[in-house]
Design a protein around this motif. Structure first.
Motif, PDB file in Angstrom:
ATOM      1  N   THR A 385      41.370  55.608  55.476  1.00 45.73           N
ATOM      2  CA  THR A 385      40.349  54.576  55.332  1.00 45.73           C
ATOM      3  C   THR A 385      40.727  53.657  54.181  1.00 45.73           C
ATOM      4  O   THR A 385      41.283  54.100  53.171  1.00 45.73           O
ATOM      5  N   ALA A 387      40.413  51.393  50.948  1.00 43.75           N
ATOM      6  CA  ALA A 387      39.634  51.472  49.716  1.00 43.75           C
ATOM      7  C   ALA A 387      40.243  50.518  48.697  1.00 43.75           C
ATOM      8  O   ALA A 387      41.396  50.081  48.826  1.00 43.75           O
ATOM      9  N   GLN A 524      34.512  52.113  47.826  1.00 44.18           N
ATOM     10  CA  GLN A 524      34.369  51.710  49.219  1.00 44.18           C
ATOM     11  C   GLN A 524      32.955  51.193  49.413  1.00 44.18           C
ATOM     12  O   GLN A 524      31.984  51.826  48.978  1.00 44.18           O
ATOM     13  N   TYR A 526      29.961  49.628  52.115  1.00 45.44           N
ATOM     14  CA  TYR A 526      29.536  49.676  53.513  1.00 45.44           C
ATOM     15  C   TYR A 526      28.237  48.903  53.676  1.00 45.44           C
ATOM     16  O   TYR A 526      27.379  48.897  52.776  1.00 45.44           O
ATOM     17  N   PRO A 563      32.434  49.422  57.118  1.00 43.66           N
ATOM     18  CA  PRO A 563      33.097  49.040  55.860  1.00 43.66           C
ATOM     19  C   PRO A 563      33.108  47.527  55.659  1.00 43.66           C
ATOM     20  O   PRO A 563      33.164  46.748  56.612  1.00 43.66           O
ATOM     21  N   ARG A 565      34.954  44.363  53.138  1.00 40.16           N
ATOM     22  CA  ARG A 565      36.060  44.030  52.253  1.00 40.16           C
ATOM     23  C   ARG A 565      35.577  43.113  51.136  1.00 40.16           C
ATOM     24  O   ARG A 565      34.695  42.261  51.351  1.00 40.16           O
TER      25      ARG A 565
END
Length: 878
Positions: A385, A387, A524, A526, A563, A565
């Motif tokens: 994933t 990160a 991370q 979300y 997720p 960015r």
């Protein structure tokens, strides 16, 4: 005389000539044993092949024949300059293949493998006379050959082009492409030659020796023939070539290393998922070069089954150079085998078992290089994933917020992990700042926690000079971190901690969220977007047949947290702040529920809005609760004496409530006896009646009801002297229109409304039967405040089975209702004030409910502990 002298002269000349020839031969032999001659012989005896060079970010293209079914891609990895040679090192790299036709992409696949270097006969100048692969550049390191077989789609146009590039951002590969063509081998000599070539190919393609391969695999290797395909374009512009010299030289393999070798760092663990029944074998060994053989360990092996059964065994660490085998026996079902290195030294391990017992998703399940009897080395299923890191040497992590979002759209989840070179329990500090369109602060929050190191997780980092961690000041970088960027998978990766998770609702007008940390921290982010469906694991990671365990890090078919960015991603990537978090899929026990402080204050009955109809029920309750003494009653049956407690604090008169099943019993007399003496006599004149008794002295007394009326039941409004009595409850019918209940939240802490639901059946349901809504699905949330959980504003409830004694509705002899409690918690994310909770029946059967909650404490602060489990279904839908 002359003849004799001539003979002597001839003999002498012959001896001189022989001496000259012998001396010249010695000179020639001496010249061939020089270092230069030996290096020249190394090139002469090697096979020279031309490879295409794939630099990072560059690609090559190959025209694929229309009749091709499979392609063979032969590869080497070029290691960065300065990487030292070590025979035990392994290197992992990948190749990305894209097949394009006139109408678009036909196939896209990333294939990964691992390899090593085989070198022998070291020289004083640092070179080796025996190498598996090498180039003309002495400082250029080439790995052993590895092959990829790419199966092409059956349905594709006549014209198609294969594009190849390295899967890693920093890898440099050498590649050749072949197309397969089968041929028959009628001659015995040809068969022997083909088998010899097949043995060489087997050594180039895998760690497995040729004699360990199955008969079908050996025959397939011997009968196939490959024809090379050329790259398209112009040399030097569209592709670059590199000559590579190759020999059959390979380092010898010991029995324990015939399968994939993995490094198990000190304190780290590996999780392997297996389907039983199976008998895998765990191999442990150490490649340390100790002067005196000493055990390196210990090692803990734990197996966890789908039914929650766990077995743990402690194994001594292996001695350097002495592989140790440990057979494991797993019964039928799904299991996770966890191997943890509790010692201070690194170890090597492999777990070998039948290929069909390896539990792995079908799309990521590679076809094995099958060893004898179909046994392969199991590898962990590692999920990657994205990160990002934040810290003192990186730009502040920034997230843009869409101003059109509603309250749920402004919900952000933050998962934070510490990043260290060694296991650390140093507290984690994270600061969040919310900004408006003018860059002014709208709110701030901080996340403080002390997470535990995560032995099943690691981070794939971008190589930085000196082995520095992302966002770490250069002065703090370790000087002995080793060479980075080699792709060497046996170097110890950085340690990460378990996830510290929090949620935050951003206020109206928020345009940006900034995340900062005083040391390197993995973050991370979300956003929440519910699909309306409960989460479910992808095959083969499903919740079916799981008891007391759950899958951790397993992929899901439906998800609600997606997720995000950062907005300044380019700046973060330039500083090496982007990384991949590697998490192993495994079974884990379902931990105990979060400990909550016991409720304080009295239980307060909450009445619904309006004037709904009411029904009185009687249910069992403890008789030793002083505060509830007035609410308890004692059941009286004709002819059976019971002892009841009469308390002076109860102001009401003793009373008997009677019910008759049949009106034919009307007119019968009833007599009440107290301690064997007549106390009161009356005649039953209705099917439901109340009869007051004379005042009685406090204390325990024996009460007896005497009557001949059939189907008579009676209740005394005093608790029994021992055991459980009956408590009178007021319940409300729940229709599809529902009931609305006010809930007052006086502070920031969580408040729980307890909904006791009654149905005529005790068994649990399989479909949702109750709908719960808070403030119409849109409650007022506290903004810019970190909370561990989010209140679900709308949800449906599948009623569990009742575990209580049945309740009896008053005036309905023989009827039983079964109760279960459904808690509705208004968490710390809900703003203080009066909120409305609405429940509605979703089924066709009758349902009743009552409501109560406990008094709230004056001091009600948010909890200090932050954590995140594996799957938390309650948090996936609001």
């Amino acid at each position: 005389m002359k003849t004799r002298s001539r003979a002597l002269v001839a003999l002498l000349g012959l001896m001189v000539g022989l001496a000259l020839i012998w001396g010249a031969s010695l000179a020639v032999l001496g010249n061939t044993d020089t270092p230069t001659a030996r290096r020249d012989a190394k090139f002469v005896n090697a096979e020279r092949l031309i490879f295409y060079r794939l630099e990072p970010g560059r690609e090559m293209r190959v025209r694929v024949p229309a009749e091709a079914e499979e392609l063979l891609i032969v590869t080497h990895e070029l290691l960065p300059d300065g990487v030292p040679y070590a025979p035990e090192k392994q290197y992992q790299y990948g190749l990305k293949a894209i097949l394009r036709g006139p109408d678009g992409v036909l196939l896209e696949r990333s294939i990964f493998t691992r390899t090593r270097q085989s070198k022998g006969q070291p020289q004083e100048d640092g070179t080796f006379l025996a190498e598996s692969a090498f180039t003309t550049h002495a400082d250029q390191q080439v790995t052993d050959e590895r092959e990829f077989v790419l199966r092409l789609p059956k349905e594709r146009p006549d014209y198609s082009v294969l594009y190849l590039r390295a899967a890693g951002a920093n890898d440099t590969l050498l590649a050749r492409v072949y197309v397969r063509a089968h041929r028959t081998l009628p001659l015995l000599a040809s068969r022997k030659l083909a088998q010899a070539r097949a043995e060489v190919r087997a050594g180039r393609a895998t760690f497995e020796p040729f004699e360990k391969l199955s008969a079908d695999t050996r025959r397939w290797l011997a009968e196939e023939h490959w024809e090379r395909l050329n790259a398209e374009g112009e040399a030097g512009t569209d592709y670059q070539i590199e000559p590579v010299y190759r020999t059959p030289y390979r380092l010898p393999l010991v029995e324990a290393t015939e399968s994939v070798q993995e490094r198990l760092g000190a304190g780290r663990a590996v999780a392997l998922n297996v389907t039983g029944p199976a008998k895998p074998v765990l191999w442990l060994w150490s490649d340390a070069t100790d002067a005196k053989a000493q055990p390196h360990g210990p090692v803990t092996v734990q197996t966890l089954s789908a039914d929650g059964t766990a077995h743990t065994m402690e194994l001594p660490g292996p001695v350097a150079g002495s592989p140790m085998s440990h057979p494991l026996e797993l019964p039928e079902g799904v299991h996770t085998v966890m191997v943890r290195n509790d010692g201070q030294e690194d170890l090597r391990y492999t777990v070998e078992g039948p290929f069909e017992s390896w539990l792995l998703p079908a799309e990521s399940r590679p076809q094995p290089g099958v060893a004898s009897e179909g046994r392969v080395a199991f590898l962990p299923d590692t999920r990657r994933t994205e990160a990002f890191a934040t810290g003192p040497a990186c730009p502040v992590l920034e997230l843009d917020i869409d101003p059109r979002m509603d309250a749920v759209g402004r919900l952000v989840r933050i998962d934070a992990r510490s990043l260290d070179r060694a296991p650390s329990r140093e507290p984690l500090h994270l600061s969040l700042t919310v900004l408006d369109a003018q860059g002014q602060s709208l709110g701030q929050a901080s996340l403080d926690a002390t997470p535990e190191p995560a032995p099943f997780e690691s981070a794939a980092l971008v190589p930085l000079p000196g082995g520095a961690l992302p966002c770490m000041p250069v002065a703090m970088a370790p000087q002995d971190a080793g060479s980075m960027g080699s792709g060497e998978v046996t170097d110890l990766p950085a340690w990460v901690s378990g996830a510290t998770s929090a949620r935050v609702f951003l206020p109206m007008g928020a345009r940006k969220l900034r995340v900062e940390a005083p040391r390197t921290t993995i973050v991370q982010l979300y956003s929440f977007l519910s699909s309306g469906q409960p989460i479910a694991g992808s095959t083969p990671y499903t919740n079916d047949a799981l008891n007391g365990v759950r899958w951790r890090n397993a992929p899901v078919d439906q998800r609600a947290w997606h997720p995000m960015r950062p907005a300044n991603m380019n700046a973060l990537m330039q500083g090496g702040a982007r990384m991949e978090l590697l998490s192993q899929v495994r079974l884990e026990p379902v931990g105990p529920e979060e400990e909550r402080s016991p409720p304080t204050g009295d239980a307060v009955v909450v009445r619904p809005y309006g004037s709904p109809s009411v029904v009185e029920v009687l249910e069992s309750g403890p008789a030793d609760t002083v505060d509830m003494v007035r609410a308890l009653s004692t059941v009286l049956e004709p002819g059976r004496a019971v002892r009841a407690r009469f308390d002076a604090r109860t102001p009401t008169r003793p009373e008997v409530r009677l019910s008759l099943k049949d009106a034919a019993a009307l007119g019968n007399e009833v007599e009440v006896l107290l301690d064997g003496e007549p106390l009161h006599r009356f005649t039953v004149r209705s099917t439901r009646a109340r009869e007051l008794l004379p005042p009685l002295p406090p204390g325990e007394h024996e009460v007896l009801l005497r009557s001949t009326a059939p189907g008579l039941t009676a209740l005394l409004n005093r608790p029994p002297a021992a055991g459980s009595g009956l408590r009178s409850r007021t319940v409300y019918p729940v229709s599809q229109g529902g009931l609305r209940v006010p809930v007052r939240k006086t502070g920031p802490g969580a408040v729980t409304l307890n909904v006791v639901v009654y149905t005529p059946v005790a068994e649990g349901a399989t479909e949702p039967q109750l709908s719960v809504t808070v403030d119409g699905g849109n409650p007022v949330r506290r903004a810019s405040v970190l909370v561990p959980h989010v209140t679900r504003a709308e949800r449906t409830v599948v009623l569990p089975a009742s575990e209580r004694e049945p309740a009896m509705p008053v005036g309905r002899p023989g009827v039983k209702w079964y109760a279960r409690t459904v808690p509705v918690t208004l968490g710390e994310d809900i703003a203080p004030g009066v909120h409305t909770v609405r429940i509605q029946s979703l089924g066709t059967g009758p349902m009743w409910a009552r409501f109560f909650m406990f008094g709230q404490a004056v001091e009600n602060t948010a909890p200090r502990m932050w954590n995140r489990g594996g799957w938390q279904p309650d948090e996936d839908m609001l």
